[in-house]
Enzyme design. Structure first.
Site, PDB file in Angstrom:
ATOM      1  N   SER B  47     -41.985  10.937  -2.324  1.00 54.43           N
ATOM      2  CA  SER B  47     -42.711   9.747  -2.732  1.00 54.43           C
ATOM      3  C   SER B  47     -44.068  10.166  -3.294  1.00 54.43           C
ATOM      4  CB  SER B  47     -42.892   8.803  -1.540  1.00 54.43           C
ATOM      5  OG  SER B  47     -43.385   7.564  -1.984  1.00 54.43           O
ATOM      6  N   GLU B  48     -44.444   9.583  -4.454  1.00 51.32           N
ATOM      7  CA  GLU B  48     -45.686   9.961  -5.149  1.00 51.32           C
ATOM      8  C   GLU B  48     -46.907   9.937  -4.247  1.00 51.32           C
ATOM      9  OE1 GLU B  48     -43.274   7.988  -6.383  1.00 51.32           O
ATOM     10  OE2 GLU B  48     -43.822   7.296  -8.389  1.00 51.32           O
ATOM     11  N   ASN B  49     -46.938   8.981  -3.312  1.00 53.32           N
ATOM     12  CA  ASN B  49     -48.128   8.827  -2.484  1.00 53.32           C
ATOM     13  C   ASN B  49     -48.227   9.871  -1.380  1.00 53.32           C
ATOM     14  OD1 ASN B  49     -45.853   7.419  -1.530  1.00 53.32           O
ATOM     15  ND2 ASN B  49     -47.091   6.222  -0.128  1.00 53.32           N
ATOM     16  N   SER B  89     -48.820  16.257  -4.394  1.00 52.46           N
ATOM     17  CA  SER B  89     -47.631  15.473  -4.712  1.00 52.46           C
ATOM     18  C   SER B  89     -47.256  15.603  -6.186  1.00 52.46           C
ATOM     19  CB  SER B  89     -47.895  14.004  -4.365  1.00 52.46           C
ATOM     20  OG  SER B  89     -46.735  13.240  -4.559  1.00 52.46           O
TER      21      SER B  89
END
Lengths: 220, 223
Positions: B47-49, B89
């Protein structure tokens, strides 16, 4: 004795001026420094550039700043989040200029500033509208655009625990942009859930070393 | 013939994820994929976050407000899952460490161009999120989207009408009617919704199409 603790949110953001660039942590609500942003609202400062992934949830300090026209420019990747009707209204009313930047380019531009670099070559967005006006350079047959560093006057960060040297740990996905923002501003103010004794943080788990932190406010 | 539901499209895309793959799921139908990944396959979601190794939250599980995916939905970290910051990330994303990015889209062209970040509505702020980083950085980009718009207009185009996210990056498209692969300026039709014909797909598509010799019926166990 070195102690970066401050007694109030106003003290944490002291020195903020009209026209400043604020790096604002958070991805949605996790990692968003609500108390520090409320202090920015109370400060009355305006003409601000705010770097924030999102445009602010209803009722947040960020949306209050935007709705009252105090954010000149919002540098973000995904301003309109689900349910953020106040942002939608403010945007439609022309209250804020949005500069859309791909999410990973926002963080890398700040990392670049933090690391003292003059820019970097990125393949992201090449040939798209978001790369218009950017210098293109071909390296080994592939086109890249030149991305410039993004530095803040003030970073507002939410962390989980801190010690008096300003070492920080984060909680789960509330980490997000916070470490890179903490390292990319002239002054970094942090709000934390709790303060612990020096030596109580696992040195292996510290995600932001205290060198990047100037002021710490305990908000619980 | 009733097109596949969003859940059925998510199911179909999930069948092509294999043991050991690192996969990023975009907002929309892609984030609906996790429950349909076949049991026993360890697919590591990114997940990007700033998270690797998570899954959707079960009905009775407690929500942790600090634990969300890129769509800001609550999730559960799996044993072995880790957290990291945004710069790390996107190092994973742009550096070619993500095997598959499954993205939603408004349109895909026959050359594999993808448009998924703006429809140029002046009253609404556009949002790009991590889509442009993922589209050029992931080792393989796959798209899940309805075959046509609500008005029945084809989303598979000769050229995208909306502003591009990236050019020539899409490898596979899962639509509500078919599974297609991008190959040298033509979309190869691999699977067609059971009960429909190749001609039915041609009528609902603007992009150049070719029928795969081994084209199979598209069947899903859920409606």
């Amino acid at each position: 004795m070195l102690d970066k603790r401050v007694g109030s949110a106003a003290e944490a953001i002291a020195g903020l001026r009209d026209g400043a660039t604020i790096l604002l942590g958070g991805f949605g609500t996790p990692g968003y420094p609500a108390r520090l942003m409320d202090a920015v609202v109370a400060s009355g400062m305006g003409d601000l550039t705010v770097v924030s992934n999102n445009g602010g949830a209803n009722g947040s300090g960020l949306i209050k700043l935007i709705s009252t026209g105090r954010v000149r420019r919002l540098i973000c990747s995904f301003p309109q989040t689900a349910g953020a009707t106040e942002f939608q209204e403010a945007y439609a009313a022309g209250k804020v200029m949005v500069e859309l930047v791909p999410q990973g380019i926002i963080s890398e531009r700040m990392r670049c500033a933090a690391a003292g670099l003059g820019g970097f070559l990125s393949p992201v967005g090449v040939g798209t509208r978001l790369a218009e006006g950017k210098q293109v350079q071909n390296v080994n047959g592939r086109d890249y655009v030149l991305e410039l560093p993004l530095k803040g006057d003030l970073a507002l960060v939410r962390a989980d625990r801190a010690d008096r040297w300003g070492n920080l740990t984060y909680r789960k996905t509330a980490r997000n942009f916070n470490p890179v923002m903490a390292s990319a501003a002239a002054v970094t103010a942090v709000e934390v859930r709790e303060m612990v004794d020096l030596g109580a943080l696992d040195a292996e788990a510290v995600a932001t070393p205290g060198i990047f932190v100037d002021r710490v406010l305990v908000t619980g | 013939m009733k097109p596949l539901s969003r859940n059925a499209m998510a199911w179909r895309a999930a069948q092509d994820l294999y043991e050991g793959m690192y996969v990023n799921l975009g907002i929309g139908v892609p984030v609906m994929v996790p429950p349909y990944i076949p049991a026993g396959r360890e697919v590591i979601l990114h997940s990007e976050n700033g998270m690797l190794g998570f899954t959707g939250l079960g009905k009775d599980e407690v929500v942790d407000p600090d634990l969300v995916n890129a769509a800001k939905e609550p999730v559960r970290l799996l044993p072995g899952g880790v957290f990291f910051d945004h710069a790390t990330s996107f190092t994973m994303i742009r550096g070619g460490h993500i095997d598959v990015a499954l993205l939603g889209a408004f349109e895909v062209s026959e050359r594999g161009d993808i448009a998924n970040w703006t429809v140029d509505d002046p009253g609404r702020a556009p949002g790009v999120g991590g889509a442009m980083d993922l589209a050029v950085g992931a080792r393989e980009v796959r798209v899940i989207m309805e075959h046509t718009t609500r008005e029945g207009e084809p989303r598979l185009r000769k050229t995208c009408r909306y502003p591009l996210t990236a050019a020539g990056v899409v490898k596979r498209i899962y639509t509500s009617l078919a599974v297609l692969d991008v190959a040298d300026g033509v979309l190869v039709v691999r699977e067609i919704l059971e009960g429909m014909t190749f001609d039915d797909i041609v009528q609902r598509t603007e992009a150049a199409l070719r029928l795969a010799p081994d084209c199979r019926p598209l069947r899903t166990p859920i409606a």
